[in-house]
Design a protein around this motif. Structure first.
Motif, PDB file in Angstrom:
ATOM      1  N   GLY A  51      -2.076 -15.509   4.923  1.00 28.55           N
ATOM      2  CA  GLY A  51      -1.356 -14.232   5.018  1.00 28.55           C
ATOM      3  C   GLY A  51      -0.361 -14.103   3.880  1.00 28.55           C
ATOM      4  N   SER A  52      -0.357 -12.929   3.227  1.00 27.01           N
ATOM      5  CA  SER A  52       0.596 -12.726   2.129  1.00 27.01           C
ATOM      6  C   SER A  52       1.515 -11.544   2.414  1.00 27.01           C
ATOM      7  CB  SER A  52      -0.142 -12.539   0.797  1.00 27.01           C
ATOM      8  OG  SER A  52      -0.841 -11.312   0.816  1.00 27.01           O
ATOM      9  N   GLY A  53       1.903 -11.398   3.694  1.00 23.87           N
ATOM     10  CA  GLY A  53       2.968 -10.467   4.043  1.00 23.87           C
ATOM     11  C   GLY A  53       4.303 -11.114   3.681  1.00 23.87           C
ATOM     12  N   PRO A  54       5.424 -10.551   4.114  1.00 23.66           N
ATOM     13  CA  PRO A  54       6.726 -11.133   3.760  1.00 23.66           C
ATOM     14  C   PRO A  54       6.859 -12.601   4.150  1.00 23.66           C
ATOM     15  CG  PRO A  54       6.989  -9.032   4.917  1.00 23.66           C
ATOM     16  CD  PRO A  54       5.533  -9.311   4.896  1.00 23.66           C
ATOM     17  N   ARG A  76      -6.704  -8.790   2.830  1.00 17.90           N
ATOM     18  CA  ARG A  76      -6.625  -7.391   2.385  1.00 17.90           C
ATOM     19  C   ARG A  76      -5.913  -7.244   1.044  1.00 17.90           C
ATOM     20  NH1 ARG A  76      -3.664  -3.317   5.395  1.00 17.90           N
ATOM     21  NH2 ARG A  76      -4.607  -1.623   4.248  1.00 17.90           N
ATOM     22  N   GLN A  81       1.973  -5.781   6.593  1.00 23.12           N
ATOM     23  CA  GLN A  81       2.469  -4.518   7.165  1.00 23.12           C
ATOM     24  C   GLN A  81       3.598  -3.934   6.312  1.00 23.12           C
ATOM     25  OE1 GLN A  81       3.345  -4.866  11.545  1.00 23.12           O
ATOM     26  NE2 GLN A  81       2.917  -6.976  10.996  1.00 23.12           N
ATOM     27  N   ILE A  88      11.839   0.773   3.149  1.00 22.73           N
ATOM     28  CA  ILE A  88      12.541  -0.187   3.997  1.00 22.73           C
ATOM     29  C   ILE A  88      14.027  -0.036   3.689  1.00 22.73           C
ATOM     30  CG2 ILE A  88      12.859  -2.648   4.486  1.00 22.73           C
ATOM     31  CD1 ILE A  88       9.921  -3.027   3.685  1.00 22.73           C
ATOM     32  N   GLN A 203      10.339   5.961  10.852  1.00 20.74           N
ATOM     33  CA  GLN A 203      10.395   5.926   9.384  1.00 20.74           C
ATOM     34  C   GLN A 203       9.354   6.845   8.768  1.00 20.74           C
ATOM     35  OE1 GLN A 203       9.324   2.198   7.664  1.00 20.74           O
ATOM     36  NE2 GLN A 203      11.369   1.427   8.011  1.00 20.74           N
ATOM     37  N   GLY A 334       6.867 -15.617  10.945  1.00 24.01           N
ATOM     38  CA  GLY A 334       6.754 -14.155  10.906  1.00 24.01           C
ATOM     39  C   GLY A 334       6.226 -13.550  12.197  1.00 24.01           C
TER      40      GLY A 334
HETATM   41  C1  LIG Z   1       4.756   1.082   8.673  1.00 22.83           C
HETATM   42  C2  LIG Z   1       5.691  -0.082   8.915  1.00 22.83           C
HETATM   43  C3  LIG Z   1       7.010   0.014   8.529  1.00 22.83           C
HETATM   44  C4  LIG Z   1       7.896  -1.065   8.731  1.00 22.83           C
HETATM   45  N1  LIG Z   1       9.189  -0.944   8.324  1.00 22.83           N
HETATM   46  C5  LIG Z   1      10.053  -1.972   8.468  1.00 22.83           C
HETATM   47  C6  LIG Z   1      11.411  -1.863   8.024  1.00 22.83           C
HETATM   48  O1  LIG Z   1      11.834  -0.844   7.517  1.00 22.83           O
HETATM   49  N2  LIG Z   1      12.206  -2.943   8.176  1.00 22.83           N
HETATM   50  C7  LIG Z   1      11.778  -4.100   8.739  1.00 22.83           C
HETATM   51  O2  LIG Z   1      12.562  -5.042   8.813  1.00 22.83           O
HETATM   52  N3  LIG Z   1      10.501  -4.227   9.194  1.00 22.83           N
HETATM   53  C8  LIG Z   1       9.629  -3.199   9.071  1.00 22.83           C
HETATM   54  N4  LIG Z   1       8.330  -3.293   9.529  1.00 22.83           N
HETATM   55  C9  LIG Z   1       7.916  -4.568  10.147  1.00 22.83           C
HETATM   56  C10 LIG Z   1       7.579  -5.587   9.048  1.00 22.83           C
HETATM   57  O3  LIG Z   1       6.739  -4.987   8.076  1.00 22.83           O
HETATM   58  C11 LIG Z   1       6.918  -6.818   9.653  1.00 22.83           C
HETATM   59  O4  LIG Z   1       7.826  -7.414  10.547  1.00 22.83           O
HETATM   60  C12 LIG Z   1       6.548  -7.817   8.567  1.00 22.83           C
HETATM   61  O5  LIG Z   1       5.630  -7.246   7.631  1.00 22.83           O
HETATM   62  C13 LIG Z   1       5.911  -9.073   9.168  1.00 22.83           C
HETATM   63  O6  LIG Z   1       5.546  -9.896   8.119  1.00 22.83           O
HETATM   64  P1  LIG Z   1       4.466 -11.049   8.288  1.00 22.83           P
HETATM   65  O7  LIG Z   1       4.324 -11.646   6.948  1.00 22.83           O
HETATM   66  O8  LIG Z   1       4.828 -11.915   9.420  1.00 22.83           O
HETATM   67  O9  LIG Z   1       3.085 -10.343   8.729  1.00 22.83           O
HETATM   68  P2  LIG Z   1       2.272  -9.131   8.129  1.00 22.83           P
HETATM   69  O10 LIG Z   1       3.124  -8.238   7.343  1.00 22.83           O
HETATM   70  O11 LIG Z   1       1.498  -8.577   9.272  1.00 22.83           O
HETATM   71  O12 LIG Z   1       1.235  -9.832   7.107  1.00 22.83           O
HETATM   72  C14 LIG Z   1       0.154 -10.610   7.550  1.00 22.83           C
HETATM   73  C15 LIG Z   1      -0.905 -10.729   6.454  1.00 22.83           C
HETATM   74  O13 LIG Z   1      -1.894 -11.671   6.891  1.00 22.83           O
HETATM   75  C16 LIG Z   1      -3.183 -11.226   6.478  1.00 22.83           C
HETATM   76  N5  LIG Z   1      -4.194 -11.848   7.348  1.00 22.83           N
HETATM   77  C17 LIG Z   1      -4.341 -11.693   8.691  1.00 22.83           C
HETATM   78  N6  LIG Z   1      -5.369 -12.446   9.135  1.00 22.83           N
HETATM   79  C18 LIG Z   1      -5.875 -13.086   8.064  1.00 22.83           C
HETATM   80  C19 LIG Z   1      -6.962 -14.010   7.885  1.00 22.83           C
HETATM   81  N7  LIG Z   1      -7.701 -14.445   8.908  1.00 22.83           N
HETATM   82  N8  LIG Z   1      -7.219 -14.465   6.633  1.00 22.83           N
HETATM   83  C20 LIG Z   1      -6.461 -14.045   5.573  1.00 22.83           C
HETATM   84  N9  LIG Z   1      -5.422 -13.178   5.690  1.00 22.83           N
HETATM   85  C21 LIG Z   1      -5.142 -12.719   6.914  1.00 22.83           C
HETATM   86  C22 LIG Z   1      -3.102  -9.716   6.608  1.00 22.83           C
HETATM   87  O14 LIG Z   1      -4.055  -9.075   5.771  1.00 22.83           O
HETATM   88  C23 LIG Z   1      -1.666  -9.426   6.176  1.00 22.83           C
HETATM   89  O15 LIG Z   1      -1.562  -9.108   4.800  1.00 22.83           O
HETATM   90  C24 LIG Z   1       7.428  -2.256   9.346  1.00 22.83           C
HETATM   91  C25 LIG Z   1       6.080  -2.346   9.748  1.00 22.83           C
HETATM   92  C26 LIG Z   1       5.217  -1.271   9.537  1.00 22.83           C
HETATM   93  C27 LIG Z   1       3.775  -1.382   9.964  1.00 22.83           C
END
Ligand SMILES: Cc1cc2nc3c(=O)[nH]c(=O)nc-3n(C[C@H](O)[C@H](O)[C@H](O)COP(=O)(O)OP(=O)(O)OC[C@H]3O[C@@H](n4cnc5c(N)ncnc54)[C@H](O)[C@@H]3O)c2cc1C
Length: 370
Positions: A51-54, A76, A81, A88, A203, A334
């Motif tokens: 996963g390359s989210g935050p 992706r 997300q 943000i 938002q 996360g």
């Molecule tokens: C529209 C929107 C607006 C938001 N606005 C805010 C805000 O203003 N402030 C705030 O604090 N938070 C906000 N959030 C919440 C915040 O974005 C999330 O809390 C944060 O992105 C979580 O990060 P994460 O890295 O844990 O997971 P995610 O962001 O969900 O990233 C997970 C990644 O893992 C990848 N993945 C999943 N399964 C697999 C697999 N099997 N193999 C390879 N890759 C995989 C996905 O493609 C994805 O890129 C918002 C969310 C959304 C949807």
């Protein structure tokens, strides 16, 4: 004409070396054009981040900057997300806000600067925790296996698809799960429907209200106070073109077969009668489910909703173990983690924190047992 593709073969792609791909998966195409390299056969990474989210990007930046051999896989795009967030405003240090894409693009560059290997788009299909040769095996969508001494689960969550008749027919043709400037342009001076009552819905409503003539916000509950931050409620109240429709739900979608969305059916939860909005864009912000299917079968414990449980076994708590799962050497950070705060700041903080735990685990596992 030369390759006579049938509709099922489209898109047909001819790569620079003359290979013909018929309707390839994104990851297959990415490999064919050199975006993703073959997995080095003998390489064992210190950590593979899924996963390359935050959360994943933060783990990669801190781990790579501290000298660990890191690979990051994402199915992706970078950003998760957060990458879909138009603005943000509550992330520390950006008083006027920053788009999720801009924030995460900086992190993507930063992780590469420190030497993290980033594989996008590549899906991790399963995790082999048997460690027959001492390393975890992450099985990719093309069958290749990436080997790692430790694994960080940062796979976050996937947008929930509510029960709406004909939803699948209009996805990508008027139904959106995010609101970027691209979708906003499609809605210029039009009426749009937006479903959801949480922060991401708020938002998006505020953002779209600057482009659309009207945003009709359909909310299941009877108010916003319990689900949305005060600052967003105030913005919504101050926007003359956002209409709030409480105790309501969208029930079905209508439009020409294989054409654009034309009407959105909805009803009040207090009455059985349906009404229609004339709208060609519907935005859905109804939450997300954890992306943990790929962990099945390797013993990582999840809670009833599917989120990964972390914390030291037997209730023993130490800073190095609060992010470790039930399988030693597998950590979770996360949104995918049970009890996480579902915020960009929280995800980034956990990414930094897990690196200390990784050092502890890797040092211990390198020590010969007595
Ligand atoms: C529209 C929107 C607006 C938001 N606005 C805010 C805000 O203003 N402030 C705030 O604090 N938070 C906000 N959030 C919440 C915040 O974005 C999330 O809390 C944060 O992105 C979580 O990060 P994460 O890295 O844990 O997971 P995610 O962001 O969900 O990233 C997970 C990644 O893992 C990848 N993945 C999943 N399964 C697999 C697999 N099997 N193999 C390879 N890759 C995989 C996905 O493609 C994805 O890129 C918002 C969310 C959304 C949807």
């Amino acid at each position: 004409a030369r390759y006579s593709p049938s509709p099922a073969d489209l898109p047909l792609v001819v790569t620079p070396d003359g290979k013909v791909l018929r309707n390839p998966r994104e990851s297959e195409l990415a490999r064919a054009i050199g975006m993703v390299r073959a997995v080095p056969k003998d390489k064992v990474y210190d950590v593979v981040v899924v996963g390359s989210g935050p959360a994943g990007m933060s783990t990669a930046v801190y781990a790579a900057s501290e000298g660990l051999a890191v690979a990051v896989c994402d199915t992706r795009a970078f950003g998760g997300q957060a990458g879909a967030s138009a603005r943000i405003e509550n992330y520390l240090g950006f008083p006027t806000g920053i788009s999720g894409h801009a924030l995460m693009a900086r992190a993507f560059n930063q992780a590469q600067k420190f030497g993290a290997e980033i594989m996008i788009p590549v899906e991790v299909k399963s995790l082999d925790c048997s460690r027959a040769d001492g390393a975890f095996g992450l099985v990719l969508d093309n069958g290749e296996v990436v080997r790692a001494r430790s694994v960080v689960v940062a796979s976050g969550a996937r947008y929930r698809r509510p029960e709406i008749e004909s939803l699948a027919d209009f996805e990508g043709r008027g139904v959106w799960y995010w609101a970027s400037p691209i979708e906003a342009r499609l809605c210029t001076e039009q009426e749009v429907v937006l479903v959801g009552g949480g922060n991401s819905a708020g938002q998006a409503a505020v953002f779209l209200s600057g482009h659309a003539s009207r945003v009709q916000m359909v909310i299941r509950g009877g108010g916003l106070g319990a689900s949305m931050s005060r600052y967003l409620i105030e913005r919504i109240e101050a926007s003359a073109n956002i209409e709030l429709i409480f105790n309501a739900e969208v029930t079905g979608l209508e439009g020409a077969t294989e054409g654009a969305l034309e009407r959105v059916r909805w009803r009040s939860r207090l009455s059985p009668e349906e009404s229609r909005f004339v709208a060609s864009n519907l935005f859905l912000f109804v939450g997300a489910d954890p992306a943990t299917g790929w962990l099945e079968g390797c013993g990582v414990k999840v809670d009833r909703a599917g989120f990964v449980i972390t914390g030291a076994p037997n209730g023993a708590a130490s800073p190095a173990s609060t992010l470790e799962t039930s399988v030693p050497g597998v950590f979770a950070v996360g949104d995918v983690r049970s009890g996480s705060v579902k915020r960009v700041g929280g995800a980034i903080g956990e990414g930094a924190q897990v690196v200390a735990a990784l050092h502890g685990y890797l040092n211990d596992s390198a020590r010969p047992s007595l």
